[in-house]
Design an enzyme around this catalytic site. Sequence first.
Site, PDB file in Angstrom:
ATOM      1  N   GLY A 105       5.394  -8.410  -3.955  1.00  0.00           N
ATOM      2  CA  GLY A 105       5.213  -9.205  -4.991  1.00  0.00           C
ATOM      3  C   GLY A 105       6.565 -10.091  -5.320  1.00  0.00           C
ATOM      4  N   GLY A 107       7.631 -12.306  -3.042  1.00  0.00           N
ATOM      5  CA  GLY A 107       7.372 -13.651  -2.122  1.00  0.00           C
ATOM      6  C   GLY A 107       8.312 -13.781  -0.919  1.00  0.00           C
ATOM      7  N   SER A 108       8.343 -12.569  -0.284  1.00  0.00           N
ATOM      8  CA  SER A 108       8.956 -12.414   0.993  1.00  0.00           C
ATOM      9  C   SER A 108       8.573 -13.288   1.919  1.00  0.00           C
ATOM     10  CB  SER A 108       9.258 -10.766   1.557  1.00  0.00           C
ATOM     11  OG  SER A 108       8.702 -10.775   2.673  1.00  0.00           O
ATOM     12  N   ALA A 111       9.192 -17.091   1.516  1.00  0.00           N
ATOM     13  CA  ALA A 111      10.909 -17.261   1.548  1.00  0.00           C
ATOM     14  C   ALA A 111      10.914 -17.149   3.114  1.00  0.00           C
ATOM     15  CB  ALA A 111      11.485 -16.205   0.845  1.00  0.00           C
ATOM     16  N   ASP A 152       3.748 -19.225  -4.647  1.00  0.00           N
ATOM     17  CA  ASP A 152       4.807 -18.482  -3.824  1.00  0.00           C
ATOM     18  C   ASP A 152       5.691 -19.629  -3.008  1.00  0.00           C
ATOM     19  OD1 ASP A 152       3.755 -16.022  -4.884  1.00  0.00           O
ATOM     20  OD2 ASP A 152       4.005 -15.143  -2.960  1.00  0.00           O
TER      21      ASP A 152
HETATM   22  O1  PMV Z   1       2.510 -10.360  -4.645  1.00  0.00           O
HETATM   23  P1  PMV Z   1       2.841 -11.940  -4.183  1.00  0.00           P
HETATM   24  O2  PMV Z   1       4.276 -12.077  -4.505  1.00  0.00           O
HETATM   25  O3  PMV Z   1       2.102 -12.589  -2.644  1.00  0.00           O
HETATM   26  O4  PMV Z   1       1.931 -12.941  -5.226  1.00  0.00           O
HETATM   27  C1  PMV Z   1       0.524 -13.082  -5.442  1.00  0.00           C
HETATM   28  C2  PMV Z   1       0.162 -14.131  -6.560  1.00  0.00           C
HETATM   29  C3  PMV Z   1      -1.343 -13.982  -6.687  1.00  0.00           C
HETATM   30  O5  PMV Z   1      -1.606 -14.760  -7.892  1.00  0.00           O
HETATM   31  C4  PMV Z   1      -1.982 -12.397  -6.787  1.00  0.00           C
HETATM   32  C5  PMV Z   1      -1.931 -14.423  -5.765  1.00  0.00           C
HETATM   33  C6  PMV Z   1      -1.707 -15.844  -5.211  1.00  0.00           C
HETATM   34  O6  PMV Z   1      -2.035 -16.470  -4.318  1.00  0.00           O
HETATM   35  O7  PMV Z   1      -1.303 -16.844  -6.333  1.00  0.00           O
END
Ligand code: PMV
Length: 315
Positions: A105, A107-108, A111, A152
Site C-alpha cells: 500500500g 506505492g512501491s 515509485a 499512485d
Molecule cells: O495498495 P496500493 O498502494 O496499490 O493502492 C491501491 C489503491 C486502490 O484504490 C485500492 C487502487 C487504485 O488503483 O486506486
Amino acid sequence: MPAISASAPGKVILFGEHAVVYGRPAIAVPVTEVRAKAIILAEPLAAPGSVRIEAPDIGLRAEMRNLPPNHPLVRAISLVFTALGVSRSPAFSVRVTSTIPVASGLGSGAAVSAAVIRSVAAFLGKPLPDDQVCALAYEVEKIHHGNPSGIDNTVVAYLRPVYFVRGHSPEPLVVGQPFTLLIGDTGVRSPTAHAVAGVRERWQADPAGYEAIYDRIGEIAEQARRAIEMGQVEQLGPLMDDNQAWLEKIGVSSPALDRLITAARQAGAAGAKLSGAGLGGNMIALAAPEKVPEVARILLATGAVQVIQTEIKPV
Ligand code: PMV
C-alpha cells in the site's frame, strides 16, 4: 560520464482508496522517508542498444532483451524510448533499489517506475516533465493491476499532496496546518490486484449497495480535503475512522489491520485506517505530537513490523 540517478518517494492514501477506482475523489500524500532509486551508468564497452537491468532487492540481474516485454522495469524503459523516439540507445546499465516495502500500500511499483523513467530520460539528455512521468508510470501500473485509478503514479510523479479524481488533472492540495502520521506495516504482503478484484466481484453482486458506499467514501474525501486546506486537523481523525468503517464493509480490512488500528486508537491516536488496497499492507494513524511516541510504541508492541513517522506539511 558520471552516474545519473533519480528517486521517487512512497505514498499513502489518506482517504478514498477503492472508491477512487469507481470515480470518487481520493487524497494521497508522498512519504519521503522511504524511496525508490534508479542509478544509470553508461557502458561504453557494451554494444549500442544493450541495457543491463539490476535490481538486487529482487535478485534480478539481466539483459533487458532477455526479459519479457511486460516486465515492469522493461516496460518503463521501453516507454521512455518510445516517448523520446529512441530506437537504439547508447549502452547503459540501470540499478534499481528501494526501501519501500512491496505489495503493502505504499506505492512501491509506481515509485520504482517513476525513478526509472526519470533517470533513463535524463541519461538520454531529455528529462521528462512531471505530467509525462506520471502518464508513463500509469502505463506500467496497468501491469501491476489491470484497472488502476492512477492515484499512485500521480502522487509520486508530482511529489506533493494531491486531491485526485480518476480521469481528471490532479489538483494540488494545500495543507493548512501540518500533521503527523504514523504508518504501521502489518508485514502481510497483499497484491493490489487481488484486493481490487475482490471488491469488483462484490460490487458486481450488489452494484447499488456498493455505489452508495463509494458515494459515502467520496463525501468523506471531500470533507477531508476542506479540513486539510483549512488546517482543521481535529476533524481528520473522525473522518479516518469513518472511512475505515466503510472499508471494513467492502471487505478489504483484515485481522492484522484491525489489530493495529484498534491499538493505535486505544493509545491515543485521533483516528486510524488502512491505507491502499488493504487485506494486509499498511495502516495509518493520525497522532498529535505528544501522542506520537506512545502510539508508535503500541503499534510495534502489537506486531507492526515497521512504523514510519511522517509529517504532512505545506509544500
Ligand atoms: O495498495 P496500493 O498502494 O496499490 O493502492 C491501491 C489503491 C486502490 O484504490 C485500492 C487502487 C487504485 O488503483 O486506486
